[in-house]
Design an enzyme around this catalytic site. Structure first.
Site, short mmCIF file in Angstrom:
data_model
loop_
_atom_site.label_atom_id
_atom_site.label_comp_id
_atom_site.label_asym_id
_atom_site.label_seq_id
_atom_site.Cartn_x
_atom_site.Cartn_y
_atom_site.Cartn_z
N TYR A 125 -14.39 5.74 -12.28
CA TYR A 125 -14.44 4.61 -11.60
C TYR A 125 -14.96 3.18 -12.25
CZ TYR A 125 -14.99 1.40 -7.38
OH TYR A 125 -15.05 0.30 -6.61
N LYS B 179 -13.32 -0.58 -13.40
CA LYS B 179 -13.65 -1.85 -12.62
C LYS B 179 -14.38 -2.56 -13.83
CE LYS B 179 -12.35 -1.38 -8.68
NZ LYS B 179 -11.29 -2.32 -8.14
N ASP C 11 3.66 1.64 -4.54
CA ASP C 11 2.70 2.12 -5.62
C ASP C 11 2.48 1.35 -6.51
OD1 ASP C 11 1.58 3.94 -7.40
OD2 ASP C 11 3.02 5.51 -7.38
N VAL C 12 0.98 0.94 -6.66
CA VAL C 12 0.84 -0.17 -7.78
C VAL C 12 0.73 0.51 -9.05
CG1 VAL C 12 -0.73 -1.68 -5.94
CG2 VAL C 12 -1.62 0.32 -7.40
N ASP D 289 0.73 -0.94 -0.29
CA ASP D 289 -0.23 -0.07 -0.09
C ASP D 289 0.91 1.25 -0.09
OD1 ASP D 289 -2.12 1.74 0.47
OD2 ASP D 289 -3.02 0.55 1.39
N ASN E 68 -6.81 -5.26 -4.82
CA ASN E 68 -7.92 -4.64 -4.13
C ASN E 68 -7.41 -3.25 -4.38
OD1 ASN E 68 -9.85 -4.01 -1.89
ND2 ASN E 68 -7.81 -3.16 -1.23
#
Length: 253
Positions: free
Chosen positions: A156, A160, A61-62, A36, A88
């Site tokens: 968003y 998704k 940092d994804v 995270d 997630n």
């Protein structure tokens, strides 16, 4: 649904729903790497006391490939394998409902970078390790917003929706290597982060409670059983490319 001895990565696992996922996995005996950008040192300490498993926080940092590469390298060096990946991490709690024609392109790009590219990068770097071992479970976190649409949350919902395509395609690419890829899609969930950071979004989203078969608010704990099912041997090795929608019966699939 024991995960005793399994090595798990949970992105965005330091707060909100992710922290609940991390705690549940540790309770089931897993070694959980909390990846995270938010500080997770206190959660690491909390979850590593008196539980069957333990937590290890790695600031990540994804949306940055080098950061993801370093995370995966750390896990492999310390434990030799990655059994489960929970994708997630996502921008949601801080997003204000905004009409589609007023969404700033820079914000759109940031949402896609974290929510979509982040999941892709983790799969890109974790997948080969799982494939080489001939086993692994990837659980991508989707959203009911991509099924029903959510006015004001186009960025968003679109991110998704793309996670659905990513899940189905990776399931086909990784299936021959013994790796299963599925998606857990929550309905609107009253996490501590969204309640604290975005009460306006809470007011808008809670209007959908009346359309649920179960007429109450949804909380992070409502997702734990489904997450553990997909992450553990309980779901077997033949369930892949699927979406498990947990929303109190608001949408039927």
């Amino acid at each position: 649904m024991s995960l005793s001895g399994k090595t798990v990565i949970v992105t965005g696992g330091a707060s909100g729903i992710g922290a609940v996922y991390s705690a549940a996995l540790v309770r089931e005996g897993a070694v959980v790497y909390i990846a995270d950008i938010t500080d997770g040192t206190s959660l690491e300490a909390e979850l590593s006391q008196g539980e069957p498993g333990r937590a290890i926080f790695v600031r990540t940092d994804v949306g940055d490939e080098e950061s993801v590469r370093a995370l995966v390298g750390t896990v492999i060096t310390e434990h030799g394998r990655i059994d489960v990946l929970i994708n997630n991490a996502a921008l949601f709690a801080t997003l204000e409902p905004t009409p589609y024609d007023q969404i700033d392109l820079a914000l759109w790009d940031r949402v896609m970078r974290v929510n979509l590219a982040g999941a892709f990068l983790l799969c890109k770097h974790v997948g080969p390790h799982m494939a080489a071992r001939g086993a692994g479970r990837i659980v991508n976190i989707g959203s009911g917003t991509s099924i029903k649409g959510h006015p004001g949350m186009l960025h968003y919902a679109a991110s998704k929706g793309a996670i659905t395509a990513l899940t189905r395609t990776l399931a086909r690419e990784l299936g021959e290597h013994g790796v299963v890829v599925n998606m857990l899609s929550p309905g609107f969930t009253l996490s501590d982060t969204v309640v604290k950071d975005n009460p306006g979004l809470v007011d808008v989203a809670r209007a959908g409670v009346a359309t649920r078969s179960i007429h109450r608010d949804m909380y992070p704990d409502d997702l734990v059983g489904a997450l553990l099912f997909l992450a553990s041997e309980a779901s077997g090795g033949f369930l892949t490319g699927q979406t498990l929608l947990v929303d109190g019966g608001q949408l039927n699939t």
